[in-house]
Design an enzyme around this catalytic site. Structure first.
Site, short mmCIF file in Angstrom:
data_model
loop_
_atom_site.label_atom_id
_atom_site.label_comp_id
_atom_site.label_asym_id
_atom_site.label_seq_id
_atom_site.Cartn_x
_atom_site.Cartn_y
_atom_site.Cartn_z
N HIS A 30 7.48 -23.22 6.68
CA HIS A 30 8.63 -23.09 5.91
C HIS A 30 9.67 -24.23 6.58
CE1 HIS A 30 9.61 -21.10 9.76
NE2 HIS A 30 11.02 -21.17 9.45
N ASP A 71 1.61 -21.44 17.24
CA ASP A 71 2.81 -20.99 16.36
C ASP A 71 3.77 -21.95 15.97
OD1 ASP A 71 4.18 -18.56 15.46
OD2 ASP A 71 5.51 -18.94 17.01
N HIS A 130 5.16 -26.74 12.54
CA HIS A 130 6.43 -27.05 12.41
C HIS A 130 7.04 -28.41 13.37
CE1 HIS A 130 6.72 -23.37 11.21
NE2 HIS A 130 7.04 -22.85 11.99
N GLU A 179 14.29 -22.26 20.91
CA GLU A 179 14.77 -20.74 20.17
C GLU A 179 15.35 -19.78 21.41
OE1 GLU A 179 12.25 -19.00 17.02
OE2 GLU A 179 10.77 -19.90 18.25
N LYS A 224 13.11 -26.65 4.53
CA LYS A 224 14.59 -26.97 5.15
C LYS A 224 15.28 -28.10 4.70
CE LYS A 224 13.66 -24.52 9.45
NZ LYS A 224 14.60 -23.15 9.69
N LYS A 239 1.50 -19.42 7.06
CA LYS A 239 0.79 -19.66 8.34
C LYS A 239 0.53 -18.29 9.05
CE LYS A 239 3.39 -21.02 12.04
NZ LYS A 239 3.98 -19.74 12.62
N ARG A 256 0.77 -1.22 -0.09
CA ARG A 256 0.03 -0.07 -0.25
C ARG A 256 0.80 1.33 0.01
NH1 ARG A 256 -4.96 -0.18 4.13
NH2 ARG A 256 -3.17 -0.69 5.45
N LYS A 274 10.59 -20.48 23.78
CA LYS A 274 11.49 -19.21 23.17
C LYS A 274 12.35 -18.88 24.73
CE LYS A 274 8.59 -17.07 19.86
NZ LYS A 274 9.41 -17.53 18.55
#
Ligand code: BG6
Length: 491
Positions: free
Chosen positions: A180, A237, A242, A218, A184, A150, A51, A342
């Protein structure tokens, strides 16, 4: 999956959300690498749509600034970059205004015979609008495809709705649902390991495998994504997509060919065989965690609840551990321990297959579990832990590793996931994308866990940032007399 690195057919790739983080950080660098490797044909255009009021030159300057941050200096070749930029143009389109699609039509109509990919790197709430927008503008041809990121819904019902909306315009063969992780190389190597070697298949079953552990840890925290993350949480998530994809590839039966339908059929069977975790069982088989303040790599980390944009007192989980089971002849009784979190001590994606001990040990050894360790990130390697007699007089067995380091073995740059996915969608290969039935089957297993957490008011248990998760996760795995990888210093 395509075994060749052959050049792609002529294409127009339309990137909705072209100024967004994913486009600038991952998609455009991935296309640059494919261009650098000579895989993009001369007739291959990238049309970025957003935009903002920008000229193509201004957009390209923005893209370059981001690319220099996300591509290693030694891999950024100025002359290739300049030729790559010639493929890229920018269009200011308000996707909610039908007349604006005419601008897209003006650009695309010159090449009706090219593969056309509409890549929706936007909020899911806009998917339907864009699909109808391109359809009403007459831009959808049999050679058109739509790719989406996703999250695909937040539960089964919303996922079905999104899929129905897509199906109003595109056939299932034209829809590329991205996870994704499937792009990999390491994940594809899992299939290579299982189905390209006869060695493991006879052992790949309940008679020989005691338990399987899959970790996606992570070190990053919520990093400015609180708006999305707090509404989503680690279960939606990371686990719904995954982690389940890794589990499914590990557990599926050998497909009869590498054809996308054959692979998907086998994957769906595993998802459907996952034993439901319902009602109060969520308190027994799942652990929900959230990081509190801590120290990571010597730096202080603020608690999730104190991160910018997180509502005070949020119960959203940044960590999940689950004991999953697969009700099938091959896997009955084998626990699959899944976890993701995380702000953990390091970034590590790893699968550990623990084989059963010898039935009767004649040697002096503390434990006789052979382990196959498949490390997907940060480095790609496979280790097989066996026992050998240590040097010296004593007949004492010690664990040693048969090591395969992919960087050493192949000495070639590891592709980033989106390179493979973008190439495959242009080629029309769907094996690395999710079928609508797969997405539905995954939500069918996840939804009761979410419901159980709500019904039994399951609170996220605190773990300090920089640690491996709440104590309850160690207790979960210990009930099966197993332990997480970091509890085995030899691994
Ligand atoms: C994304 C999640 O899908 O995957 C993120 O939304 C997560 O929260 C990311 O950080 C992890 O991906 P990777 O490739 O870095 O392991």
């Amino acid at each position: 999956m395509n075994p060749t690195d052959a050049q792609l057919p002529p294409f127009d790739l339309v990137l909705f959300g072209g100024t967004g983080d994913l486009a600038l950080r991952k998609l455009l660098p991935a296309l640059y690498f494919r261009h650098h490797e000579g895989q993009l044909p001369d007739q291959g255009r990238i049309i970025c749509v957003a935009r903002s009021e920008l000229s193509s030159q201004e957009f390209i300057a923005m893209m370059e600034e981001a690319a220099r941050r996300h591509i290693n200096e030694e891999e950024f070749h100025q002359s290739t970059w300049e030729t790559f930029c010639q493929r890229v143009e920018y269009l200011k389109v308000d996707i909610t205004v039908q007349d604006d699609y005419q601008k897209l039509s003006d650009v695309l109509s010159a090449h009706p015979d090219r593969v056309r990919v509409f890549y929706l790197s936007t909020a899911p709430g806009l998917f339907r609008r864009i699909c109808h927008g391109v359809h009403e503008a007459g831009l959808v041809s049999p050679l058109s495809r739509v790719a989406l990121e996703k999250p695909l819904g937040r539960d089964l019902e919303s996922a079905l709705q999104i899929n129905d909306e897509l199906a109003e315009v595109f056939t299932e063969k034209q829809i590329y649902r991205i996870d994704h992780y499937l792009g990999k190389e390491t994940v594809q190597n899992l299939m290579a390991l299982r189905f390209g070697n006869s060695l493991f298949e006879p052992l790949w079953r309940r008679e020989h495998i005691r338990d399987v552990q899959i970790t996606i840890a992570e070190s990053l925290g919520v990093e400015g994504r609180a708006g999305y993350y707090d509404q989503t949480g680690a279960l939606r998530d990371m686990v719904q997509n995954h982690l389940l994809q890794l589990l499914v590839i590990l557990a599926m039966e050998p497909p009869i060919s590498i054809d996308s339908d054959c692979i998907r059929d086998e994957k769906i069977k595993v998802l459907r065989a996952l034993k439901p975790i319902t009602g109060k069982d969520v308190t027994k088989y799942t652990v929900r965690g959230q990081y509190k303040a801590g120290v990571l790599n010597g730096e202080p980390v603020v608690a999730y609840r104190d991160a910018d944009g997180v509502p005070p007192g949020s119960n959203t989980e940044t960590y999940v551990a689950i004991k999953a089971e697969i009700d099938s002849w091959r896997w009955k009784g084998v626990p699959f321990f899944l976890r993701t979190g995380k702000s953990m001590p390091e970034k590590r994606t790893e699968i550990i297959i623990n084989f059963r001990s010898v039935p009767h040990s004649i040697f002096e050894m503390p434990d006789s579990t052979n382990r196959l360790i498949i490390r997907l990130q940060p480095e790609e390697m496979i280790k097989l832990q066996i026992f050998a007699k240590g040097r010296g007089d004593a007949m004492r067995l010690l664990p040693v590793n048969l090591d395969l380091d992919f960087d050493q073995a192949f000495k070639k740059r590891q592709m980033i996931a989106y390179e493979r996915l973008l190439s495959d969608m242009i080629r029309g290969h769907q094996a690395l994308f999710n079928h609508r039935d797969e997405v539905a089957a995954a939500w069918k297993w996840i939804d009761p866990i979410i419901a159980g957490w709500e019904d039994y008011s399951v609170a996220s248990q605190m773990y300090s940032a920089g640690t491996w998760g709440p104590a309850a996760a160690s207790a979960l795995i210990a009930r099966d007399e197993c332990g997480w990888a970091e509890e085995h210093p030899d691994v």
